[in-house]
Design a protein around this motif. Structure first.
Motif, mmCIF file in Angstrom:
data_model
loop_
_atom_site.group_PDB
_atom_site.id
_atom_site.type_symbol
_atom_site.label_atom_id
_atom_site.label_comp_id
_atom_site.label_asym_id
_atom_site.label_seq_id
_atom_site.Cartn_x
_atom_site.Cartn_y
_atom_site.Cartn_z
ATOM 1 N N GLN A 132 -0.235 -6.824 26.660
ATOM 2 C CA GLN A 132 -0.789 -5.520 27.015
ATOM 3 C C GLN A 132 -0.690 -4.561 25.843
ATOM 4 O O GLN A 132 -1.607 -3.769 25.574
ATOM 5 C CB GLN A 132 -0.037 -4.949 28.227
ATOM 6 C CG GLN A 132 -0.666 -3.687 28.802
ATOM 7 C CD GLN A 132 0.025 -3.230 30.077
ATOM 8 O OE1 GLN A 132 0.651 -4.025 30.768
ATOM 9 N NE2 GLN A 132 -0.081 -1.950 30.378
ATOM 10 N N VAL A 133 0.408 -4.628 25.100
ATOM 11 C CA VAL A 133 0.571 -3.785 23.914
ATOM 12 C C VAL A 133 -0.480 -4.138 22.869
ATOM 13 O O VAL A 133 -1.111 -3.251 22.269
ATOM 14 C CB VAL A 133 1.989 -3.934 23.318
ATOM 15 C CG1 VAL A 133 2.079 -3.246 21.958
ATOM 16 C CG2 VAL A 133 3.029 -3.354 24.268
ATOM 17 N N LEU A 134 -0.696 -5.430 22.640
ATOM 18 C CA LEU A 134 -1.694 -5.854 21.654
ATOM 19 C C LEU A 134 -3.091 -5.398 22.053
ATOM 20 O O LEU A 134 -3.878 -4.983 21.203
ATOM 21 C CB LEU A 134 -1.671 -7.372 21.486
ATOM 22 C CG LEU A 134 -0.646 -7.953 20.516
ATOM 23 C CD1 LEU A 134 -0.874 -9.453 20.366
ATOM 24 C CD2 LEU A 134 -0.722 -7.283 19.145
ATOM 25 N N ALA A 135 -3.415 -5.502 23.344
ATOM 26 C CA ALA A 135 -4.732 -5.076 23.821
ATOM 27 C C ALA A 135 -4.921 -3.576 23.603
ATOM 28 O O ALA A 135 -5.988 -3.126 23.160
ATOM 29 C CB ALA A 135 -4.894 -5.425 25.296
ATOM 30 N N ALA A 136 -3.887 -2.783 23.891
ATOM 31 C CA ALA A 136 -3.965 -1.337 23.689
ATOM 32 C C ALA A 136 -4.052 -1.000 22.204
ATOM 33 O O ALA A 136 -4.763 -0.069 21.800
ATOM 34 C CB ALA A 136 -2.750 -0.651 24.319
ATOM 35 N N LYS A 137 -3.348 -1.769 21.378
ATOM 36 C CA LYS A 137 -3.418 -1.557 19.936
ATOM 37 C C LYS A 137 -4.821 -1.815 19.412
ATOM 38 O O LYS A 137 -5.313 -1.100 18.534
ATOM 39 C CB LYS A 137 -2.438 -2.489 19.214
ATOM 40 C CG LYS A 137 -1.101 -1.871 18.883
ATOM 41 C CD LYS A 137 -0.335 -2.751 17.907
ATOM 42 C CE LYS A 137 0.918 -2.050 17.430
ATOM 43 N NZ LYS A 137 1.640 -2.855 16.414
ATOM 44 N N GLN A 138 -5.459 -2.851 19.954
ATOM 45 C CA GLN A 138 -6.805 -3.182 19.492
ATOM 46 C C GLN A 138 -7.776 -2.052 19.792
ATOM 47 O O GLN A 138 -8.651 -1.741 18.976
ATOM 48 C CB GLN A 138 -7.284 -4.493 20.121
ATOM 49 C CG GLN A 138 -8.562 -5.032 19.503
ATOM 50 C CD GLN A 138 -8.453 -5.219 18.000
ATOM 51 O OE1 GLN A 138 -7.421 -5.674 17.504
ATOM 52 N NE2 GLN A 138 -9.496 -4.852 17.273
ATOM 53 N N ILE A 139 -7.630 -1.423 20.950
ATOM 54 C CA ILE A 139 -8.486 -0.274 21.281
ATOM 55 C C ILE A 139 -8.218 0.867 20.315
ATOM 56 O O ILE A 139 -9.146 1.537 19.827
ATOM 57 C CB ILE A 139 -8.250 0.171 22.735
ATOM 58 C CG1 ILE A 139 -8.706 -0.929 23.703
ATOM 59 C CG2 ILE A 139 -8.972 1.479 23.030
ATOM 60 C CD1 ILE A 139 -8.354 -0.681 25.143
ATOM 61 N N PHE A 140 -6.942 1.100 19.990
ATOM 62 C CA PHE A 140 -6.581 2.128 19.021
ATOM 63 C C PHE A 140 -7.261 1.850 17.683
ATOM 64 O O PHE A 140 -7.848 2.742 17.069
ATOM 65 C CB PHE A 140 -5.053 2.158 18.856
ATOM 66 C CG PHE A 140 -4.557 3.124 17.821
ATOM 67 C CD1 PHE A 140 -4.367 4.468 18.141
ATOM 68 C CD2 PHE A 140 -4.263 2.706 16.535
ATOM 69 C CE1 PHE A 140 -3.891 5.373 17.192
ATOM 70 C CE2 PHE A 140 -3.787 3.599 15.570
ATOM 71 C CZ PHE A 140 -3.612 4.937 15.898
#
Length: 224
Positions: free
Chosen positions: A134-142
């Motif tokens: 979930q952290v990686l997915a949110a980072k990708q959006i960032f």
């Protein structure tokens, strides 16, 4: 049909089947496979719901991207990455993404700045969950918002290629402590960007990336 297979099947839409197959296979290899794993065209074709010819074409594309190795007599396998590869790739990430931060600070519109702030807020919420994917997915959006606001398409294209090369290692490197420290590092970067201090933000990001590289190298050692 299994739930796993259903999640990776190619949809019948206006987008070319081969293009969809490349995207879905890229996700499959970086989430369900490990470096060195053999890729069976028939099994992948069943998962994607495509012909073996389409799978073969997609594999050639991913070979060009460095995600797949096709060894004579063995067939396609997920590309291996060693410590040297990780150091090289993270050095490039450091340069590209630090430059993107500098450009974003100089070029981003008010709307893009607001979207980046929202994306960082979502990243902080993901951090609270403690869930690495979930952290990686949110980072990708960032990063998507960051690259868009940098207004340099070449940076985005190159950075995305590197992302897929190190995706599995990034996931393995995200311990609870690394997630916590990484968010704190990015919080400093984001605050400097918001205050218009582009060079300081880029310098702070370089430190963040060096720490991420060290964690990734340790993750690669565990793959042995």
């Amino acid at each position: 049909m299994t739930e796993l297979a259903e999640g990776y099947r190619v949809a019948r839409s206006a987008a070319p089947v081969r293009e969809q197959a490349v995207i879905n296979l890229r996700n499959l290899l970086t989430s369900k496979y490990h470096p060195g794993d053999r890729i069976t065209e028939a099994a992948v074709g069943e998962l994607l719901g495509t012909s073996r010819t389409t799978v073969r074409e997609a594999l050639r594309q991913l070979e060009a991207e460095g995600l797949v190795e096709i060894v004579p007599g063995k067939g396609p396998t997920v590309a291996m990455v060693d410590e040297g590869d990780i150091r090289d790739l993270y050095e490039i990430r450091e340069v590209l993404e630090s430059f993107a931060i500098l450009l974003f600070t100089e070029r981003a519109t008010a709307d893009e700045r607001a979207r980046l702030a929202n994306a960082f807020g979502d990243l902080e919420k993901a951090h609270e969950s403690g869930d690495a994917p979930q952290v990686l997915a949110a980072k990708q959006i960032f990063y998507d918002v960051l690259f868009e606001g940098a207004h340099n398409n070449a940076i985005s294209t190159l950075a995305q290629r590197i992302y897929w090369r190190v995706a599995r290692v990034r996931l393995a490197s995200l311990s609870a402590e690394r997630i916590r420290v990484g968010i704190e590092e990015l919080r400093i970067v984001h605050r400097l960007m918001e205050s218009g201090q582009g060079q300081k933000a880029a310098d702070a990001y370089a430190i963040h990336m060096q720490n991420a590289r060290d964690a990734a190298v340790e993750a690669v050692k565990r793959f042995r």
